[in-house]
Enzyme design. Structure first.
Site, PDB file in Angstrom:
ATOM      1  CB  SER A 135       3.855 -28.359   1.303  1.00 25.00           C
ATOM      2  OG  SER A 135       2.688 -26.859   0.353  1.00 25.00           O
ATOM      3  CE1 TYR A 148       0.353 -31.723   3.200  1.00 26.12           C
ATOM      4  CE2 TYR A 148      -0.034 -29.825   2.641  1.00 26.12           C
ATOM      5  CZ  TYR A 148       0.685 -31.146   2.714  1.00 26.12           C
ATOM      6  OH  TYR A 148       1.608 -31.118   1.475  1.00 26.12           O
TER       7      TYR A 148
END
Length: 277
Positions: A135, A148
């Site tokens: 990501s 996260y």
């Protein structure tokens, strides 16, 4: 035609990538935990074999890997796409130990576990490719996204290490870095932010501002098909780029801000972009 295992294939980016890869005549093993979604993929799409797999469970991964290798006549798949993951969002002091542990067990240790299940066969064959879906959050960290974001930072580091380890053995490692994407993923993050607005009052005002910024960011996010296309490209190209940001903007701009500017300056820009005090 390649044989491809993709984890987290029952929803969002993973599902879109599995369907797109199968439409291009690749033999796809679509792995996940949602039995209904797996049954739909298995019955509804040619070239897809559904594979029940919980990446946090070693026995489940071993059983699934054995089924793949058996189906491929004793061979490892040509390509592994590590896509399984989810997001825990919230203030560090409020997120429990169990939530932190589950986050790392899935996003980091799950990726390592699945990779180990197939990499020996790739290395011994001296051919293979591992595509890790990271990501932009693996390069840039937003406040309250520590759990996260830290797992995706770990995926970036593991991928870099593995790329050098495996290159002499003919196995390539590719990283895909999606930015905001219009999937259920973003909605689940919104729900968590709303939860902490109610349950972590010391941070409520910051979280309200973050919720608005996050909503706008994902509202302008990429279609999952766009990210799925980048995964397909990483699987099909003869010499894929080791690291790709999808879409290129604004993700690459955020990464450049973080990498090139002094921390005080990048912190100021994050505050201006998010509206946080």
């Amino acid at each position: 035609m390649s044989s491809i295992v993709i984890t987290g294939a029952t929803a969002g980016i993973g599902r879109a990538a599995a369907i797109l890869l199968a439409s291009k005549q690749h033999k796809v093993f679509a792995a996940g935990r949602d039995k209904n979604a797996l049954a739909e993929l298995d019955a509804g799409y040619e070239n897809i074999t559904a594979l029940e797999m919980d990446v946090t469970d070693g026995d489940s991964v071993t059983a699934a890997a054995n089924k793949v290798i058996e189906a491929l006549n004793g061979n490892a798949p040509d390509i592994l796409v590590n896509n399984a993951g989810y997001a825990v969002v919230g203030p560090l002091e409020a997120v429990s130990d169990d939530e932190w542990e589950r986050q790392f067990k899935t996003n980091v240790l799950g990726l390592v576990r699945v990779t180990r299940a197939f990499v020996t066969g790739m290395r011994e064959r001296r051919r293979g490719r591992i595509v890790n879906v990271s990501s932009v959050a693996g390069r840039v960290t937003l406040p309250f996204f520590g759990p996260y974001n830290s797992t995706k930072h770990a995926v970036e580091s593991i991928s870099d290490s593995l790329r050098h380890e495996l290159r002499p053995h003919g196995v390539e490692v590719v990283v895909i870095e999606p930015g905001a994407v219009k999937t259920r993923f973003g909605s689940l993050e919104q729900e968590q932010i709303a939860h902490w607005i109610e349950n972590a009052p010391a941070y409520a005002e910051q979280l309200r501002i973050l919720k608005s910024f996050h909503h706008d960011l994902h509202g302008k996010g990429a279609d999952p098909i766009t990210v799925a296309g980048s995964i397909v490209a990483a699987c099909e190209r003869h010499d894929p780029t080791p690291r790709s940001v999808v879409p290129f903007l604004p993700g690459s701009a955020f990464i450049a801000i973080k990498a090139l500017l002094p921390t005080r300056v990048s912190d100021w820009i994050v505050k201006k972009l998010t509206g946080l005090p």
